[in-house]
Design a protein around this motif. Sequence first.
Motif, PDB file in Angstrom:
ATOM      1  N   PHE A  17     -21.456   3.935 -21.242  1.00  0.00           N
ATOM      2  CA  PHE A  17     -21.082   2.925 -20.557  1.00  0.00           C
ATOM      3  C   PHE A  17     -19.868   2.311 -21.169  1.00  0.00           C
ATOM      4  CE2 PHE A  17     -24.457   4.277 -17.994  1.00  0.00           C
ATOM      5  CZ  PHE A  17     -24.772   3.503 -17.018  1.00  0.00           C
ATOM      6  N   LYS A  18     -19.462   2.389 -22.262  1.00  0.00           N
ATOM      7  CA  LYS A  18     -18.602   1.624 -22.763  1.00  0.00           C
ATOM      8  C   LYS A  18     -17.223   2.325 -23.008  1.00  0.00           C
ATOM      9  CE  LYS A  18     -21.659  -2.089 -24.688  1.00  0.00           C
ATOM     10  NZ  LYS A  18     -22.177  -2.733 -25.757  1.00  0.00           N
ATOM     11  N   SER A  19     -17.224   3.718 -23.163  1.00  0.00           N
ATOM     12  CA  SER A  19     -16.126   4.484 -23.506  1.00  0.00           C
ATOM     13  C   SER A  19     -15.034   4.486 -22.367  1.00  0.00           C
ATOM     14  CB  SER A  19     -16.582   5.735 -23.852  1.00  0.00           C
ATOM     15  OG  SER A  19     -15.566   6.841 -24.069  1.00  0.00           O
ATOM     16  N   LYS A  20     -13.841   4.509 -22.728  1.00  0.00           N
ATOM     17  CA  LYS A  20     -12.804   4.396 -21.858  1.00  0.00           C
ATOM     18  C   LYS A  20     -12.676   5.906 -21.182  1.00  0.00           C
ATOM     19  CE  LYS A  20      -9.519   1.183 -24.138  1.00  0.00           C
ATOM     20  NZ  LYS A  20      -8.307   0.969 -24.866  1.00  0.00           N
ATOM     21  N   ASN A  21     -13.098   7.001 -22.041  1.00  0.00           N
ATOM     22  CA  ASN A  21     -13.200   8.292 -21.480  1.00  0.00           C
ATOM     23  C   ASN A  21     -14.225   8.353 -20.361  1.00  0.00           C
ATOM     24  OD1 ASN A  21     -11.160   9.037 -23.379  1.00  0.00           O
ATOM     25  ND2 ASN A  21     -12.505   9.623 -24.716  1.00  0.00           N
ATOM     26  N   THR A  22     -15.532   7.684 -20.273  1.00  0.00           N
ATOM     27  CA  THR A  22     -16.258   7.814 -19.168  1.00  0.00           C
ATOM     28  C   THR A  22     -16.149   6.548 -18.239  1.00  0.00           C
ATOM     29  OG1 THR A  22     -17.815   6.930 -20.822  1.00  0.00           O
ATOM     30  CG2 THR A  22     -17.618   9.385 -20.625  1.00  0.00           C
ATOM     31  N   ARG A  23     -15.082   5.957 -18.447  1.00  0.00           N
ATOM     32  CA  ARG A  23     -15.028   4.622 -17.404  1.00  0.00           C
ATOM     33  C   ARG A  23     -15.246   5.119 -15.784  1.00  0.00           C
ATOM     34  NH1 ARG A  23     -12.230  -0.256 -17.666  1.00  0.00           N
ATOM     35  NH2 ARG A  23     -11.366  -1.075 -15.778  1.00  0.00           N
ATOM     36  N   PHE A  24     -14.656   6.368 -15.429  1.00  0.00           N
ATOM     37  CA  PHE A  24     -14.734   6.906 -14.066  1.00  0.00           C
ATOM     38  C   PHE A  24     -16.276   6.971 -13.837  1.00  0.00           C
ATOM     39  CE2 PHE A  24     -15.137  10.531 -16.977  1.00  0.00           C
ATOM     40  CZ  PHE A  24     -16.446  11.174 -16.622  1.00  0.00           C
ATOM     41  N   TYR A  25     -17.212   7.107 -14.809  1.00  0.00           N
ATOM     42  CA  TYR A  25     -18.756   7.264 -14.438  1.00  0.00           C
ATOM     43  C   TYR A  25     -19.199   6.075 -14.042  1.00  0.00           C
ATOM     44  CZ  TYR A  25     -23.666   8.110 -15.170  1.00  0.00           C
ATOM     45  OH  TYR A  25     -25.165   8.004 -15.081  1.00  0.00           O
ATOM     46  N   VAL A  26     -19.126   4.914 -14.788  1.00  0.00           N
ATOM     47  CA  VAL A  26     -19.397   3.631 -14.594  1.00  0.00           C
ATOM     48  C   VAL A  26     -18.972   3.025 -13.400  1.00  0.00           C
ATOM     49  CG1 VAL A  26     -19.647   1.258 -15.474  1.00  0.00           C
ATOM     50  CG2 VAL A  26     -19.725   3.231 -17.073  1.00  0.00           C
ATOM     51  N   ALA A  27     -17.420   3.323 -13.035  1.00  0.00           N
ATOM     52  CA  ALA A  27     -16.879   2.843 -11.783  1.00  0.00           C
ATOM     53  C   ALA A  27     -17.475   3.475 -10.613  1.00  0.00           C
ATOM     54  CB  ALA A  27     -15.599   3.093 -12.050  1.00  0.00           C
ATOM     55  N   SER A  28     -18.034   4.946 -10.767  1.00  0.00           N
ATOM     56  CA  SER A  28     -18.723   5.428  -9.527  1.00  0.00           C
ATOM     57  C   SER A  28     -20.075   4.947  -9.361  1.00  0.00           C
ATOM     58  CB  SER A  28     -18.861   6.963  -9.869  1.00  0.00           C
ATOM     59  OG  SER A  28     -17.516   7.658 -10.175  1.00  0.00           O
ATOM     60  N   ILE A  29     -20.811   4.454 -10.409  1.00  0.00           N
ATOM     61  CA  ILE A  29     -21.959   3.829 -10.237  1.00  0.00           C
ATOM     62  C   ILE A  29     -21.858   2.445  -9.637  1.00  0.00           C
ATOM     63  CG2 ILE A  29     -24.116   2.604 -11.454  1.00  0.00           C
ATOM     64  CD1 ILE A  29     -23.840   4.935 -13.549  1.00  0.00           C
ATOM     65  N   ILE A  30     -20.807   1.892  -9.895  1.00  0.00           N
ATOM     66  CA  ILE A  30     -20.655   0.308  -9.379  1.00  0.00           C
ATOM     67  C   ILE A  30     -20.120   0.326  -7.854  1.00  0.00           C
ATOM     68  CG2 ILE A  30     -19.273  -1.838  -9.522  1.00  0.00           C
ATOM     69  CD1 ILE A  30     -19.248  -1.244 -12.721  1.00  0.00           C
ATOM     70  N   SER A  31     -19.381   1.452  -7.725  1.00  0.00           N
ATOM     71  CA  SER A  31     -18.599   1.666  -6.402  1.00  0.00           C
ATOM     72  C   SER A  31     -19.965   2.018  -5.425  1.00  0.00           C
ATOM     73  CB  SER A  31     -17.767   2.747  -6.269  1.00  0.00           C
ATOM     74  OG  SER A  31     -17.370   3.207  -4.973  1.00  0.00           O
ATOM     75  N   GLU A  32     -20.769   2.831  -5.781  1.00  0.00           N
ATOM     76  CA  GLU A  32     -21.826   3.304  -4.921  1.00  0.00           C
ATOM     77  C   GLU A  32     -22.822   2.050  -4.602  1.00  0.00           C
ATOM     78  OE1 GLU A  32     -22.406   5.896  -3.053  1.00  0.00           O
ATOM     79  OE2 GLU A  32     -20.443   6.690  -3.765  1.00  0.00           O
ATOM     80  N   PHE A  33     -23.092   1.344  -5.646  1.00  0.00           N
ATOM     81  CA  PHE A  33     -24.278   0.331  -5.678  1.00  0.00           C
ATOM     82  C   PHE A  33     -23.805  -1.005  -4.956  1.00  0.00           C
ATOM     83  CE2 PHE A  33     -25.491  -3.805  -8.012  1.00  0.00           C
ATOM     84  CZ  PHE A  33     -26.853  -3.447  -7.341  1.00  0.00           C
ATOM     85  N   LEU A  34     -22.225  -1.465  -5.042  1.00  0.00           N
ATOM     86  CA  LEU A  34     -21.806  -2.532  -4.484  1.00  0.00           C
ATOM     87  C   LEU A  34     -21.238  -2.159  -3.119  1.00  0.00           C
ATOM     88  CD1 LEU A  34     -20.645  -4.556  -7.542  1.00  0.00           C
ATOM     89  CD2 LEU A  34     -22.430  -4.701  -6.362  1.00  0.00           C
TER      90      LEU A  34
END
Length: 292
Positions: A17-34
């Motif tokens: 959840f904090k790595s720059k390499n997996t930023r796309f995953y956290v962004a996807s969760i937030i995008s779907e949620f909000l």
Amino acid sequence: MKILIDCTLDVVFKTIFKSKNTRFYVASIISEFLKLNYDYVYQNMQILDGELPKDNLKEKGKISDCIVKIDNQIIIFEMNRENYDNLRENKLRYLTTVFNNNFKVGSKFLKNKIILFNINAFKENSESIENYKLRSENEIYTKYIRCVNINLEKVKEKWYNKFTISKLEKYLLYLLISKNEEEIKELIKGEKILMKLEKEREKLSLRDQLLYGIDYEEEKRIEDNLKKETYLRIGKEEGQKEGEANGIKKGEVIGARKTTLEKAKLMLENGIDIKLIEKIMGLSENEIKSIK
């Protein structure tokens, strides 16, 4: 040999959840949620410091798993592997701490909405996604505080029974079934975000094994034992009785603690930054400095 790591483990969840390499995953969760545009979220979200301010010097430190800010919304992500008494109350401390801190920045008006996003990896009697606001009788008490509970076991049950699950549920279910290679293959099929995340997870497990000598099975044992330590640290008669009732032996806790410190010392000797060791091993800066 392919190493399958458990993404619900504290050290792995925080890294993802904090790595720059997996930023796309956290962004996807937030995008779907909000329900926001993915590219906008990816470009504008900020990963904030997870160490929350104390109300007084004697208070035990509060470190959130991950805090993300997007526009005027702050989302506190928490992975909960096990249920225990006062779990929700304990997690609400994080929410209220962030809420209170918003009034310490010079403005008498609250500008940010705070969302506590609990991802629960244990069995519970609830819907797959519970979304609620604090209420006073039948009226919403405040529009600035919101809680979301994700029941991963319920999501898994829906998926097993061939019910349709949302993209948000798929993204989060990945965390729970990460140790099952066949289930992961089935879940990520055709899902670009999850396929990309799986490749990053393989890199993560290999890198950590080489850099830090992390044994994820051992990490699970350490985490379980450190949870037991909370009973011993209470220092009250009722806390000790509760610990005994849960089959806790003092030697187990001491052994887990010793292993954690030994790993931290090895990382220090290899020139790993103290802040990185704090995140990986769950130790405070003073604890790490004391083992030099």
